[in-house]
Design an enzyme around this catalytic site. Structure first.
Site, PDB file in Angstrom:
ATOM      1  N   VAL A 233     -16.770  -4.590  12.745  1.00  0.00           N
ATOM      2  CA  VAL A 233     -18.035  -4.925  13.013  1.00  0.00           C
ATOM      3  C   VAL A 233     -18.832  -5.538  11.958  1.00  0.00           C
ATOM      4  CG1 VAL A 233     -18.161  -3.565  15.067  1.00  0.00           C
ATOM      5  CG2 VAL A 233     -18.868  -2.518  12.883  1.00  0.00           C
TER       6      VAL A 233
ATOM      7  N   ASN B 208     -22.262   3.059  16.231  1.00  0.00           N
ATOM      8  CA  ASN B 208     -21.969   4.191  15.447  1.00  0.00           C
ATOM      9  C   ASN B 208     -21.393   3.840  14.261  1.00  0.00           C
ATOM     10  OD1 ASN B 208     -20.965   7.147  15.506  1.00  0.00           O
ATOM     11  ND2 ASN B 208     -19.011   5.852  15.529  1.00  0.00           N
TER      12      ASN B 208
ATOM     13  N   SER C  54     -29.116   8.280  10.012  1.00  0.00           N
ATOM     14  CA  SER C  54     -28.834   9.727   9.389  1.00  0.00           C
ATOM     15  C   SER C  54     -30.217  10.452   8.883  1.00  0.00           C
ATOM     16  CB  SER C  54     -27.778   9.120   7.951  1.00  0.00           C
ATOM     17  OG  SER C  54     -27.886  10.209   6.961  1.00  0.00           O
TER      18      SER C  54
ATOM     19  N   TYR D 193     -26.687   3.838   1.105  1.00  0.00           N
ATOM     20  CA  TYR D 193     -26.287   4.284   2.284  1.00  0.00           C
ATOM     21  C   TYR D 193     -27.825   4.671   2.784  1.00  0.00           C
ATOM     22  CZ  TYR D 193     -24.743   7.723   5.859  1.00  0.00           C
ATOM     23  OH  TYR D 193     -24.435   8.217   7.027  1.00  0.00           O
TER      24      TYR D 193
ATOM     25  N   ILE E 120     -22.575  16.590   9.827  1.00  0.00           N
ATOM     26  CA  ILE E 120     -21.606  16.930  11.024  1.00  0.00           C
ATOM     27  C   ILE E 120     -20.355  16.792  10.397  1.00  0.00           C
ATOM     28  CG2 ILE E 120     -20.715  15.703  13.234  1.00  0.00           C
ATOM     29  CD1 ILE E 120     -23.706  16.534  13.274  1.00  0.00           C
TER      30      ILE E 120
HETATM   31  P1  NAP Z   1     -15.960   9.110  10.116  1.00  0.00           P
HETATM   32  O1  NAP Z   1     -15.303  10.140  10.548  1.00  0.00           O
HETATM   33  O2  NAP Z   1     -15.464   8.569   8.577  1.00  0.00           O
HETATM   34  O3  NAP Z   1     -15.573   7.777  11.129  1.00  0.00           O
HETATM   35  C1  NAP Z   1     -16.177   6.332  10.992  1.00  0.00           C
HETATM   36  C2  NAP Z   1     -15.785   5.511  12.219  1.00  0.00           C
HETATM   37  O4  NAP Z   1     -16.407   4.249  11.700  1.00  0.00           O
HETATM   38  C3  NAP Z   1     -14.276   5.418  12.173  1.00  0.00           C
HETATM   39  O5  NAP Z   1     -14.075   5.348  13.500  1.00  0.00           O
HETATM   40  C4  NAP Z   1     -14.051   3.853  11.613  1.00  0.00           C
HETATM   41  O6  NAP Z   1     -12.966   3.201  12.038  1.00  0.00           O
HETATM   42  C5  NAP Z   1     -15.525   3.303  11.853  1.00  0.00           C
HETATM   43  N1  NAP Z   1     -15.902   2.102  11.078  1.00  0.00           N
HETATM   44  C6  NAP Z   1     -16.412   2.080   9.678  1.00  0.00           C
HETATM   45  N2  NAP Z   1     -16.421   0.881   9.430  1.00  0.00           N
HETATM   46  C7  NAP Z   1     -16.032  -0.039  10.568  1.00  0.00           C
HETATM   47  C8  NAP Z   1     -15.874  -1.325  10.524  1.00  0.00           C
HETATM   48  N3  NAP Z   1     -16.513  -2.347   9.775  1.00  0.00           N
HETATM   49  N4  NAP Z   1     -15.665  -1.920  11.810  1.00  0.00           N
HETATM   50  C9  NAP Z   1     -15.370  -0.912  12.979  1.00  0.00           C
HETATM   51  N5  NAP Z   1     -15.374   0.458  12.785  1.00  0.00           N
HETATM   52  C10 NAP Z   1     -15.757   0.948  11.578  1.00  0.00           C
HETATM   53  O7  NAP Z   1     -17.641   9.107  10.282  1.00  0.00           O
HETATM   54  P2  NAP Z   1     -18.544   9.846  10.975  1.00  0.00           P
HETATM   55  O8  NAP Z   1     -18.929  11.022  10.469  1.00  0.00           O
HETATM   56  O9  NAP Z   1     -17.765  10.099  12.496  1.00  0.00           O
HETATM   57  O10 NAP Z   1     -19.836   8.899  11.127  1.00  0.00           O
HETATM   58  C11 NAP Z   1     -20.116   8.032  12.325  1.00  0.00           C
HETATM   59  C12 NAP Z   1     -21.439   7.814  12.208  1.00  0.00           C
HETATM   60  O11 NAP Z   1     -22.494   8.837  12.092  1.00  0.00           O
HETATM   61  C13 NAP Z   1     -21.776   6.677  10.990  1.00  0.00           C
HETATM   62  O12 NAP Z   1     -22.546   5.689  11.072  1.00  0.00           O
HETATM   63  C14 NAP Z   1     -22.116   7.814   9.791  1.00  0.00           C
HETATM   64  O13 NAP Z   1     -23.057   7.006   8.884  1.00  0.00           O
HETATM   65  C15 NAP Z   1     -23.046   8.595  10.770  1.00  0.00           C
HETATM   66  N6  NAP Z   1     -23.541  10.102  10.172  1.00  0.00           N
HETATM   67  C16 NAP Z   1     -22.446  10.860  10.007  1.00  0.00           C
HETATM   68  C17 NAP Z   1     -22.850  12.134   9.480  1.00  0.00           C
HETATM   69  C18 NAP Z   1     -21.944  13.061   9.202  1.00  0.00           C
HETATM   70  O14 NAP Z   1     -22.249  14.182   8.430  1.00  0.00           O
HETATM   71  N7  NAP Z   1     -20.700  13.014   9.447  1.00  0.00           N
HETATM   72  C19 NAP Z   1     -24.220  12.511   9.246  1.00  0.00           C
HETATM   73  C20 NAP Z   1     -25.170  11.123   9.517  1.00  0.00           C
HETATM   74  C21 NAP Z   1     -24.636  10.136   9.759  1.00  0.00           C
HETATM   75  P3  NAP Z   1     -11.560   2.834  11.466  1.00  0.00           P
HETATM   76  O15 NAP Z   1     -11.129   4.176  10.916  1.00  0.00           O
HETATM   77  O16 NAP Z   1     -10.981   2.552  12.580  1.00  0.00           O
HETATM   78  O17 NAP Z   1     -11.929   1.746  10.456  1.00  0.00           O
END
Ligand code: NAP
Length: 239
Positions: A57, A83, A135, A148, A181
């Site tokens: 993306v 997301n 976030s 970030y 999370i």
């Molecule tokens: P995660 O477990 O690392 O998963 C990240 C997801 O994003 C994966 O499915 C990955 O897909 C996808 N992704 C990353 N770059 C991409 C790209 N260029 N094109 C398409 N897909 C891409 O992270 P998460 O914790 O679920 O995070 C999801 C969202 O929540 C993010 O925006 C993150 O910043 C936000 N967030 C998370 C937290 C937390 O504590 N976990 C807190 C605040 C905000 P592939 O593996 O297939 O590449």
């Protein structure tokens, strides 16, 4: 009529849970992924309402192709969940131009790009719901995660501006700003570090992906909320 949802970054973590929950509720979910093909294929096998689509993306051509193919097949995208995201911890003085470009392209340009590709279809139907996952760090800033935090603050700015621009077209735009999370994104933290974070959180525990998926579901069903940044964080950040 069947509602079509596009969830970016749905192979793992929060996006995966959102895709599963919405598919279970009967939505047709296009689950975008980039690198995690195996996880994405498993997700597709779990629910017949989920269709996976590989696209980076942060790349306009790939986004454009994905959106055009979905619209060609289903005629519309009703709901967009931006997301996908990546994180990086580095001292500000160590961050390179390449780091900057990678972080901004994957976290902020991606939201701009996917939204721009999807919007003409929503505008022509005067209907749509866009949910951006930002976030708490975009709200209050994170040490050693400046880029970030910049990207996530940018997403919230985009959310508010677009809500004003698109309101009369009956398109709602909101952000969900998660706290901590439990996903791969935080797997570098030790058990002790997680315990210390839990002690700082008024509700005494870290969040789960379902906590975010529930808010997504609420924002989809609601009809009078737009331009808001809703932070799901157990009280860790209260402003
Ligand atoms: P995660 O477990 O690392 O998963 C990240 C997801 O994003 C994966 O499915 C990955 O897909 C996808 N992704 C990353 N770059 C991409 C790209 N260029 N094109 C398409 N897909 C891409 O992270 P998460 O914790 O679920 O995070 C999801 C969202 O929540 C993010 O925006 C993150 O910043 C936000 N967030 C998370 C937290 C937390 O504590 N976990 C807190 C605040 C905000 P592939 O593996 O297939 O590449």
């Amino acid at each position: 009529m069947e509602k079509i949802v596009l969830v970016t970054g749905a192979s793992r973590g929060i996006g995966r849970k959102i895709a599963k929950e919405l598919a279970q509720k009967g939505y047709k979910v296009i689950a975008n992924y980039n690198k995690s093909r195996e996880e994405a294929e498993k997700l597709q096998q779990e629910n017949k309402n989920i269709e996976i689509y590989k696209a980076d993306v942060s790349k306009r051509e790939e986004v454009s192709k994905m959106v055009q193919e979905v619209i060609k097949k289903y005629g519309k995208i009703d709901i967009l969940i931006n997301n996908a995201g990546i994180s990086q911890e580095k001292l500000f003085t160590d961050v390179t131009d390449e780091d900057w470009n990678t972080m901004i392209n994957n976290n902020l340009y991606s939201v701009f790009c996917v939204t721009q590709e999807v919007l003409p279809n929503m505008l022509s139907r005067k209907q749509g719901c866009i949910i951006n996952i930002s976030s708490i760090w975009g709200m209050v800033g994170a040490s050693c995660e400046t880029i970030y935090s910049v990207a996530k603050a940018g997403i919230d700015g985009m959310t508010k501006s677009l809500a004003k621009e698109l309101g009369l077209s009956n398109i709602r735009v909101n952000s969900i700003a998660p706290g901590y999370i439990d996903t791969d994104m935080n797997k570098n933290l030790t058990e002790q570090e997680v315990k210390e974070i839990e002690q700082e959180i008024p509700l005494g525990k870290i969040g789960k992906t379902i906590d975010i998926a529930k808010c997504v579901n609420w924002l989809i069903e609601d009809e009078y909320t737009t331009g808001q940044v809703i932070s799901i964080n157990g009280g860790w950040v209260i402003i």
